[in-house]
Every structure is written in C-alpha cells, then in structure tokens.
Design a protein around this motif. Structure first.
Motif, PDB file in Angstrom:
ATOM      1  N   GLY A   1      23.920 -78.314  45.395  1.00  0.00           N
ATOM      2  CA  GLY A   1      25.214 -77.538  45.264  1.00  0.00           C
ATOM      3  C   GLY A   1      25.028 -76.505  46.117  1.00  0.00           C
ATOM      4  N   GLU A   2      25.405 -75.141  45.473  1.00  0.00           N
ATOM      5  CA  GLU A   2      25.466 -74.039  46.256  1.00  0.00           C
ATOM      6  C   GLU A   2      24.357 -73.004  45.728  1.00  0.00           C
ATOM      7  N   LEU A   3      23.284 -73.482  45.492  1.00  0.00           N
ATOM      8  CA  LEU A   3      22.329 -72.603  44.676  1.00  0.00           C
ATOM      9  C   LEU A   3      21.501 -71.715  45.663  1.00  0.00           C
ATOM     10  N   HIS A   4      21.794 -71.839  46.950  1.00  0.00           N
ATOM     11  CA  HIS A   4      20.979 -70.986  47.837  1.00  0.00           C
ATOM     12  C   HIS A   4      21.360 -69.686  47.792  1.00  0.00           C
ATOM     13  N   ARG A   5      22.612 -69.142  47.330  1.00  0.00           N
ATOM     14  CA  ARG A   5      22.953 -67.876  46.897  1.00  0.00           C
ATOM     15  C   ARG A   5      21.913 -67.149  45.903  1.00  0.00           C
ATOM     16  N   PHE A   6      21.447 -68.166  44.986  1.00  0.00           N
ATOM     17  CA  PHE A   6      20.741 -67.764  43.968  1.00  0.00           C
ATOM     18  C   PHE A   6      19.038 -67.722  44.199  1.00  0.00           C
ATOM     19  N   LEU A   7      18.785 -67.797  45.308  1.00  0.00           N
ATOM     20  CA  LEU A   7      17.348 -68.032  45.352  1.00  0.00           C
ATOM     21  C   LEU A   7      16.456 -67.059  44.755  1.00  0.00           C
ATOM     22  N   PRO A   8      16.600 -65.863  45.008  1.00  0.00           N
ATOM     23  CA  PRO A   8      15.710 -64.883  44.123  1.00  0.00           C
ATOM     24  C   PRO A   8      15.598 -64.875  42.601  1.00  0.00           C
ATOM     25  N   LEU A   9      16.914 -65.464  42.003  1.00  0.00           N
ATOM     26  CA  LEU A   9      17.054 -65.757  40.479  1.00  0.00           C
ATOM     27  C   LEU A   9      16.067 -67.069  40.184  1.00  0.00           C
ATOM     28  N   LEU A  10      16.142 -67.918  41.210  1.00  0.00           N
ATOM     29  CA  LEU A  10      15.309 -69.278  40.945  1.00  0.00           C
ATOM     30  C   LEU A  10      13.832 -69.162  41.299  1.00  0.00           C
ATOM     31  N   ALA A  11      13.550 -68.108  42.079  1.00  0.00           N
ATOM     32  CA  ALA A  11      12.200 -67.779  42.383  1.00  0.00           C
ATOM     33  C   ALA A  11      11.752 -66.882  41.146  1.00  0.00           C
ATOM     34  N   HIS A  12      12.507 -66.152  40.672  1.00  0.00           N
ATOM     35  CA  HIS A  12      12.239 -65.121  39.471  1.00  0.00           C
ATOM     36  C   HIS A  12      11.898 -66.181  38.143  1.00  0.00           C
ATOM     37  N   ASP A  13      12.876 -67.149  37.972  1.00  0.00           N
ATOM     38  CA  ASP A  13      12.618 -68.163  36.976  1.00  0.00           C
ATOM     39  C   ASP A  13      11.382 -69.063  37.317  1.00  0.00           C
ATOM     40  N   ALA A  14      11.192 -69.373  38.345  1.00  0.00           N
ATOM     41  CA  ALA A  14       9.689 -69.846  38.385  1.00  0.00           C
ATOM     42  C   ALA A  14       8.571 -69.033  38.553  1.00  0.00           C
TER      43      ALA A  14
END
Length: 339
Positions: free
Chosen positions: A193-206
């Motif tokens: 989708g367009e989740l590249h805008r939220f890379l820090p959030l995805l990294a934090h979740d990981a």
C-alpha cells in the motif's frame, strides 16, 4: 561421451564466494533520470571515503524517462550499483520492499533519489549505530527544510503532528527518507500500500529502538516533486490502517467486538424501555425509537461476529506457520544475501 559440467568453484572453495557488503543503500525512484548520475556519484564518493563496503540498490519504479537504461549503463562501471527495474509503477512502498528483499548488508540505509537529502550524512548515521549498540534505527530530521512550496511543507507538518499525537512515537520528521536500520529490523518489516510513510512506526512495532538525528536538506535542483496537498488526506486514511494493525492485529475481537458492544448496549436498553411501555399498553409500532434500537442491536451483533471471524483467521495464520507473534530483543542479524 559428453563431459560432465565443472563444479562451481565457490562450492569447492567457500572462501572464494564474494562477501556481502557491510551496508546496503536502498533508493526507490520514479522518473529521476536527471538526478541519477549525480546521485550515484555522490553516494559512491561518500561511501568510498568512509571505508565501508557497500551496495547501492536502485529500484526503478516503472519510470518512463529512460531511467532503467541509464541505471544499467552506470552499473557497468560500478560493481556496487545493483539496478532493480520493476515491470510498472507500483508505488514507493512496493519499490522499497523490492529493495529490502535484496539487501545483503549488516546495515540498511534508505534514501530518496532527488538528492534533497545529502549522502554525506550516511557515514555519520552508521558511525552512531556502531557506537550505540542499544539503538536499532536512526531517523533523519530535516531541521532546516529547503522546500519552498507550501504544498510540501504544510502536508508534512500536519502529518508529523498527527502521527506523533496518535501513536505516541514522538518524531519531528516522519517523512525524511534518510534512515538507517540494523538488518534484522528490516527483515521483520513488510511494506504494501502506502506504508512507507510509517516506516518508523513499523520498525518500532518490530522492536526497534529509534533515535532521531538532524541531517542536511537541500532544495530540489532537478526533476519534479511528486507530492502535493492531497497527500495529507491519504496519510490520514493510512494512519487509521496502521493504528488498527499495530493495536489490534493479534486481537481483532477487541476492536470489532468492543465497537459492537458500544452500539448494541444502547440498542438493548432502548428495546427494553419500549418493551416496558408495550406492557403498559402504549403503542410502539410506529415510533422511530423502535427502528433505532433494532438497528443498533443488529449492527452491534454484526461487528461482534466480524471480530470473531477475525480471531479465527488470526489463529489460522499464526498456527499455520504464517509468522511469529513476537520478536527477540537480541536476535542475531541475518547473515548472507537475502533470497
């Protein structure tokens, strides 16, 4: 008699196999032919001066300005340049994921192709990751943005404030493309989708421990910006999706079921009140309150059932080997080239 093929020398002598680079730099691009020669030259200068082995994975996202041919031409004289040309324009998230699927280094750096971020900042980010092993990711912060157009500054400002307020991860600049990660964090992230805008959030979740670092920013010298004011509205929609997955991915019943109970409870109370009035001899058949009560109960029950279906699907996914529900804090970094 036919002769047998000679064995691969790298299988007979593992030491002869090429060593993976220390750093993988992932750059998605779309119609950036004007900036490509400068981008490749400046990344090469910055990394060669740092003394670190590296690869530049340049993902062309279906450009129509001759970028694929130019990338292949530049790669002939630069073994560290790895062009990846997508069949059509899939979007920045898919382009980044195509790069993440091919990284081989211990560290992964993301960068835009427009050269508004300075490749000379990359060695400093890597040095800090070396010096602070407790950090897993560094996110660039464009303190002195050089964008002149309000259509770029205003959406970014609104998006940064909205994301920080709703997620609790306080960063000044989510939109800065210059970021550095340890490899095992990137291996845990899947973009669509367009989740590249939220890379820090995805990294934090990981499980990533993230810090923000001021970086240089330059005005765009060549090419045309692909962002506009409408980006803010897309960010809001994507943020709803990200928040749902981060908070309720493993417990969808709490999301759907909770909302369902909030709706069904007043519906039950309304119907109970009308039932008491019916017993007292009052006519309730034509009252709008009856329709409201029935609708609230029905919608609430449907949401609860949707939550139960989500729970079943989640359990099938995890119990069928689709993925882990957790990440280890000291998980070793992925060795060797990615498949």
């Amino acid at each position: 008699m036919p002769t047998a093929p000679l064995p691969d020398p790298t299988l007979l002598h593992p030491a002869a196999a090429p060593q993976p680079p220390e750093v993988s730099i992932v750059v998605p691009m779309f119609n950036e032919a004007e900036s490509l020669p400068d981008l490749v030259a400046r990344v090469g200068e910055a990394m060669q001066a740092s003394g670190r082995s590296f690869e530049l994975i340049a993902i062309d996202d279906g450009s129509r300005d001759g970028s694929p041919a130019l990338l292949r031409q530049l790669a002939r004289e630069r073994p560290w340049l790895r062009p990846v040309c997508l069949a059509r324009n899939y979007g920045q998230s898919c382009a980044l994921q195509a790069g993440f699927d091919r990284v081989r280094g211990r560290y992964v750096v993301t960068l835009d192709a427009d050269l508004q971020n300075d490749p000379l900042d990359i060695p400093a980010l890597l040095d800090r990751l070396d010096a602070e092993p407790e950090l897993d990711s560094l996110s660039g912060w464009r303190q002195n943005r050089q964008d002149k157009a309000l259509s770029r500054k205003l959406p970014s400002m609104l998006a940064n404030r909205l994301i920080s307020r709703t997620t609790g991860l306080q960063l000044h600049d989510y939109g800065c493309a210059l970021k550095a990660y340890r490899r095992h964090i990137v291996d845990r992230i899947h973009l669509y989708g367009e989740l590249h805008r939220f890379l820090p959030l995805l990294a934090h979740d990981a499980g990533a421990r993230i810090a923000e670092v001021p970086v240089r920013h330059h005005a765009r010298a060549k090419g045309k910006s692909k962002y506009g004011i409408d980006r803010t509205f897309r960010v809001v929609l994507d943020l709803v999706l990200v928040l749902f997955f981060l908070r309720y991915r493993q417990r969808p019943l709490h999301a759907f079921g909770g909302l369902g109970l909030w709706l069904a409870t007043p519906g039950v109370l309304i119907l109970a009140w009308l039932f008491v009035q019916k017993l007292a001899g009052e006519a309730i058949g034509g009252r709008p309150l009856l329709l409201a009560g029935v609708m609230l109960v029905l919608v609430g029950m449907q949401l609860v059932v949707a939550g139960l279906i989500g729970e079943v699907m989640m359990r099938i996914y995890y119990e069928g080997g689709g993925g882990r529900q957790y990440h280890l804090r000291d998980e070793p970094e992925s060795p060797g080239p990615a498949a």
